[in-house]
Write an enzyme that holds these catalytic residues in place. Sequence first.
Site, short mmCIF file in Angstrom:
data_model
loop_
_atom_site.label_atom_id
_atom_site.label_comp_id
_atom_site.label_asym_id
_atom_site.label_seq_id
_atom_site.Cartn_x
_atom_site.Cartn_y
_atom_site.Cartn_z
CG HIS A 158 67.26 -53.25 -5.52
ND1 HIS A 158 68.46 -52.91 -4.91
CD2 HIS A 158 67.57 -53.56 -6.80
CE1 HIS A 158 69.44 -53.03 -5.79
NE2 HIS A 158 68.92 -53.42 -6.96
CB THR A 207 72.83 -44.44 7.71
OG1 THR A 207 73.35 -43.27 7.07
CG2 THR A 207 73.17 -45.68 6.89
CB CYS A 209 47.59 -66.18 1.30
SG CYS A 209 46.13 -65.38 0.61
CB SER A 267 79.05 -49.40 -1.92
OG SER A 267 78.08 -50.41 -2.16
N1 APR Z 1 76.60 -40.05 4.81
C1 APR Z 1 77.27 -40.32 3.65
N2 APR Z 1 77.45 -41.57 3.15
C2 APR Z 1 76.92 -42.60 3.87
C3 APR Z 1 76.22 -42.40 5.07
C4 APR Z 1 76.06 -41.06 5.53
N3 APR Z 1 75.41 -40.78 6.66
N4 APR Z 1 75.83 -43.62 5.54
C5 APR Z 1 76.29 -44.54 4.67
N5 APR Z 1 76.94 -43.92 3.66
C6 APR Z 1 77.54 -44.55 2.48
C7 APR Z 1 78.58 -45.60 2.82
O1 APR Z 1 79.87 -45.04 2.77
C8 APR Z 1 78.38 -46.65 1.72
O2 APR Z 1 79.38 -46.56 0.71
O3 APR Z 1 76.50 -45.22 1.80
C9 APR Z 1 77.02 -46.36 1.11
C10 APR Z 1 76.03 -47.49 1.27
O4 APR Z 1 76.51 -48.58 0.52
P1 APR Z 1 75.83 -50.01 0.71
O5 APR Z 1 75.71 -50.32 2.15
O6 APR Z 1 76.57 -50.97 -0.19
O7 APR Z 1 74.33 -49.81 0.16
P2 APR Z 1 73.86 -49.82 -1.35
O8 APR Z 1 74.92 -49.28 -2.25
O9 APR Z 1 72.53 -49.17 -1.37
O10 APR Z 1 73.66 -51.39 -1.64
C11 APR Z 1 73.17 -51.70 -2.92
O11 APR Z 1 73.07 -54.03 -2.30
O12 APR Z 1 72.49 -55.89 -1.08
C12 APR Z 1 72.10 -55.02 -2.04
O13 APR Z 1 69.84 -54.79 -2.53
C13 APR Z 1 70.83 -54.32 -1.66
O14 APR Z 1 70.04 -52.23 -2.60
C14 APR Z 1 71.13 -52.86 -1.94
C15 APR Z 1 72.34 -52.95 -2.84
#
Ligand code: APR
Length: 244
Positions: A124, A31, A153, A195
């Site tokens: 992934h 992010t 393609c 998460s």
């Molecule tokens: N600093 C600290 N924590 C952060 C920051 C930041 N700058 N930005 C986001 N986060 C944390 C959020 O609090 C959140 O809990 O990162 C976490 C991201 O969680 P998700 O959005 O659920 O992403 P992720 O866990 O990677 O998702 C897993 O879900 O849909 C599928 O394939 C997709 O790989 C992905 C999987």
Amino acid sequence: MSTLDEKISQLQEIIDSAKHIVFFTGAGVSTDSGIPDFRSQDGLYHLKYKYPPEEIVSHHFFVQNPEEFWEFYKDKMLNLDAEPNLTHKFMAECEKAGKSLGVVTQNIDGLHQKAGSEKVYELHGSVLRNYCTRCGQFYSAEYIKNSSGIPVCEKDGASIKPDVVLYEEGLSDPVIRGAIAAIRSADVLIVLGTSLVVYPAAGLINYFSGKHLVLINRDVTPYDSNADLLIQASFSDVFPKLHV
Ligand code: APR
């Protein structure tokens, strides 16, 4: 309740004495590079779309609604100008210093490798790899980004698929085996930016049996109570204060 600075110095001590760190990352580490995550308030899955975004990135949707899939994918999943941030670079530096066995990531953006990490287990897959579903011809992410409508393609006209694990699809066995082996041999597992709600990825951290399980994440996760060190903070408040 220790302050953030106290926790960061605890983390520094763990990193200083660690020999085989494995990092386990999710969308939260990207992010700060301008790529939205999925489940934060401003994440992709909270976007209002004709279809729920989590359904769009599924196998059945890719097959049945290719137009809508590719429109969402090119618009929201291809962030090809994004650059690695301090957090990616810190993990790459740990590997270069011989302190890290690499990164197990759920991310598909390729930013760990762009930051210099060489051992990256992409659970992934990656948007950087795209293949013809019939002849296997490779296509770059730029080709996909610049294609109009549904990319096909050039050799045989068959559909092209990103090397990304969509919902309802299995993960790559060799990648999973490599990730488990790394986690099993780690003395420190640092889980960050995820998460921890998507399986089988989230379940891999249960293979860890080393000295310190560290969890750094802004929001709560189901594994918070398992962490030896839990840091609920933004990475921009943590990583500038750490050194390899
Ligand atoms: N600093 C600290 N924590 C952060 C920051 C930041 N700058 N930005 C986001 N986060 C944390 C959020 O609090 C959140 O809990 O990162 C976490 C991201 O969680 P998700 O959005 O659920 O992403 P992720 O866990 O990677 O998702 C897993 O879900 O849909 C599928 O394939 C997709 O790989 C992905 C999987």
